[in-house]
Design a protein around this motif. Structure first.
Motif, short mmCIF file in Angstrom:
data_model
loop_
_atom_site.label_atom_id
_atom_site.label_comp_id
_atom_site.label_asym_id
_atom_site.label_seq_id
_atom_site.Cartn_x
_atom_site.Cartn_y
_atom_site.Cartn_z
N THR A 87 10.56 -14.15 -29.26
CA THR A 87 9.42 -13.38 -28.80
C THR A 87 9.64 -11.88 -28.86
O THR A 87 8.72 -11.12 -29.17
CB THR A 87 9.06 -13.77 -27.35
OG1 THR A 87 8.98 -15.20 -27.26
CG2 THR A 87 7.73 -13.18 -26.94
N ALA A 88 10.85 -11.43 -28.56
CA ALA A 88 11.14 -9.99 -28.55
C ALA A 88 12.51 -9.74 -29.14
O ALA A 88 13.42 -10.56 -28.99
CB ALA A 88 11.06 -9.44 -27.13
N ALA A 89 12.66 -8.61 -29.81
CA ALA A 89 13.95 -8.28 -30.45
C ALA A 89 14.18 -6.79 -30.33
O ALA A 89 13.24 -6.00 -30.17
CB ALA A 89 13.94 -8.69 -31.91
N MET A 90 15.46 -6.41 -30.45
CA MET A 90 15.83 -5.01 -30.28
C MET A 90 16.59 -4.50 -31.49
O MET A 90 17.45 -5.19 -32.03
CB MET A 90 16.68 -4.83 -29.02
CG MET A 90 16.86 -3.39 -28.59
SD MET A 90 17.32 -3.30 -26.84
CE MET A 90 17.02 -1.58 -26.52
N ILE A 91 16.26 -3.27 -31.91
CA ILE A 91 17.00 -2.57 -32.95
C ILE A 91 17.80 -1.49 -32.24
O ILE A 91 17.23 -0.56 -31.66
CB ILE A 91 16.05 -1.94 -33.98
CG1 ILE A 91 15.14 -3.00 -34.60
CG2 ILE A 91 16.85 -1.22 -35.07
CD1 ILE A 91 14.02 -2.42 -35.44
N PHE A 92 19.12 -1.59 -32.29
CA PHE A 92 19.96 -0.67 -31.54
C PHE A 92 20.20 0.62 -32.32
O PHE A 92 20.01 0.70 -33.53
CB PHE A 92 21.29 -1.34 -31.19
CG PHE A 92 21.15 -2.49 -30.23
CD1 PHE A 92 21.04 -2.26 -28.87
CD2 PHE A 92 21.08 -3.79 -30.70
CE1 PHE A 92 20.90 -3.31 -27.98
CE2 PHE A 92 20.93 -4.86 -29.81
CZ PHE A 92 20.84 -4.61 -28.46
N GLN A 93 20.66 1.62 -31.58
CA GLN A 93 20.80 2.97 -32.12
C GLN A 93 21.82 3.05 -33.25
O GLN A 93 21.58 3.68 -34.28
CB GLN A 93 21.20 3.92 -30.98
CG GLN A 93 21.25 5.38 -31.37
CD GLN A 93 21.58 6.24 -30.17
OE1 GLN A 93 22.62 6.11 -29.54
NE2 GLN A 93 20.67 7.13 -29.82
N ASP A 94 22.98 2.44 -33.07
CA ASP A 94 24.07 2.54 -34.05
C ASP A 94 24.32 1.17 -34.67
O ASP A 94 24.92 0.30 -34.03
CB ASP A 94 25.33 3.06 -33.37
CG ASP A 94 26.47 3.29 -34.37
OD1 ASP A 94 26.28 3.02 -35.57
OD2 ASP A 94 27.54 3.76 -33.93
N PRO A 95 23.90 0.95 -35.91
CA PRO A 95 24.08 -0.38 -36.51
C PRO A 95 25.54 -0.76 -36.67
O PRO A 95 25.89 -1.94 -36.59
CB PRO A 95 23.38 -0.25 -37.87
CG PRO A 95 23.35 1.21 -38.16
CD PRO A 95 23.23 1.89 -36.83
#
Length: 324
Positions: A87-95
């Motif tokens: 349902t929800a996902a996150m893209i973090f600052q530092d891959p």
């Protein structure tokens, strides 16, 4: 129904004198991009991480966070894992910090579907290949290790990972900070295209006001764990009604600005060890009066019903911008 609906969110951490987040109200609709902007330490990242309950040890929360109608703050762990998968996902600052350098990209992309959703490995791998192609990468990347990819390619992998479960909501926590300007523009364009293609809502956390203006439909300006101002991006940046928003815009570099030193915001944001009795921006604001130090302003609508501002003297700024 909004894909994200935060109401009255308060978050406290151990050994702090005040809430880190203090009464946050925020919504994101489907296919809408909402920017959350402010200085470092304003609470932007904690707001986005609270949505998936990715909180520091000892954190205590109040209020509700509805993602597609489900309150993530009240969910049992198994249900929360399913929500994070689908349902929800996150893209973090530092891959580079988010991807295990010892595992292949294919393992990283498919792990959540295989382990949390029980998707067969072949089916998960096929979906990963499609997601990589949707972000402009070849399926051959599946067999590579993160160290073989550039920062821009890794951020595209992170975006593909966020889309693996076909989420209704994507949380992007300053996803372009570690990238050069050219790659930054490519990633922003990609996020905008994918939002339209997959119909997701996007919460875009950034300290870059120019970027927020370019990508967002609506904007929330945060200061000291509170919402200072919110409204449609075009009107908010054209005619801000909070002194903090005005100060942020004045300190932003512009090619058409006069030569010389940038305008700086005097002072520092309040420490978490400092209790707040009035407006948190009062010590740094040129409009401060006695009421500002005695009573915290509530977020209230202005003449434009799509705009809200938390300032005792927003009418002065409204008049100033109207006369400008």
């Amino acid at each position: 129904m909004n894909t994200l609906d935060i109401r009255g969110l308060r978050l406290r951490l151990p050994n702090t004198a005040r809430p880190v987040l203090d009464g946050i109200d925020l919504t994101v609709a489907r296919k809408e991009t909402v920017a959350l902007v402010g200085e470092s330490g304003s609470g932007k990242t904690l707001t986005s991480r609270s949505v998936l309950r990715l909180l520091p040890p000892g954190a205590a929360t109040e209020g509700s966070i509805l993602v597609d109608g489900q309150d993530t703050l009240a969910m049992p762990p198994a249900e929360l894992r399913r929500l994070r998968t689908h349902t929800a996902a996150m893209i973090f600052q530092d891959p580079r910090a988010a991807i295990n350098p010892l595992r292949r990209i294919g393992d990283f992309l498919t792990e959540s579907l295989r382990l949390n959703a029980g998707t067969p490995a072949a089916e998960a791998t096929a979906r990963a290949a499609r997601m990589l192609e949707s972000v402009g990468l070849s399926h051959t990347v599946l067999g590579q290790y993160p160290g073989r990819l550039s920062g821009g390619m890794l951020q595209r992998v992170m975006i593909a990972a966020a889309l693996m479960g076909d989420p209704a909501l994507v949380l992007a926590d300053e996803p372009t900070t570690a990238l050069d300007v050219t790659t930054q523009a490519e990633v922003v364009g990609l996020l905008d295209d994918l939002r339209e293609q997959f119909g997701t809502g996007l919460l875009f956390v950034t300290h870059d006001l120019g970027l927020a203006a370019a990508i967002s439909d609506r904007v929330y300006v945060m200061y000291a764990g509170r919402i200072a101002e919110t409204g449609p991006a075009e009107s908010l940046f054209r005619r801000p009604h909070h002194p903090y928003t005005t100060a942020l815009l004045s300190s932003t570099p512009r090619l058409d600005a006069p030569r010389g030193r940038l305008t700086a915001i005097d002072g520092q944001p309040p420490s978490l060890q400092q209790k707040l009795t009035g407006c948190p921006f009062a010590p740094r604001c040129r409009f401060t009066t006695a009421v500002c130090t005695e009573r915290a302003p509530a977020l209230h609508p202005i003449a434009d019903p799509s705009r809200q501002v938390a300032c005792h003297h927003s009418d002065q700024l409204e008049k100033m911008t109207a006369d400008a």
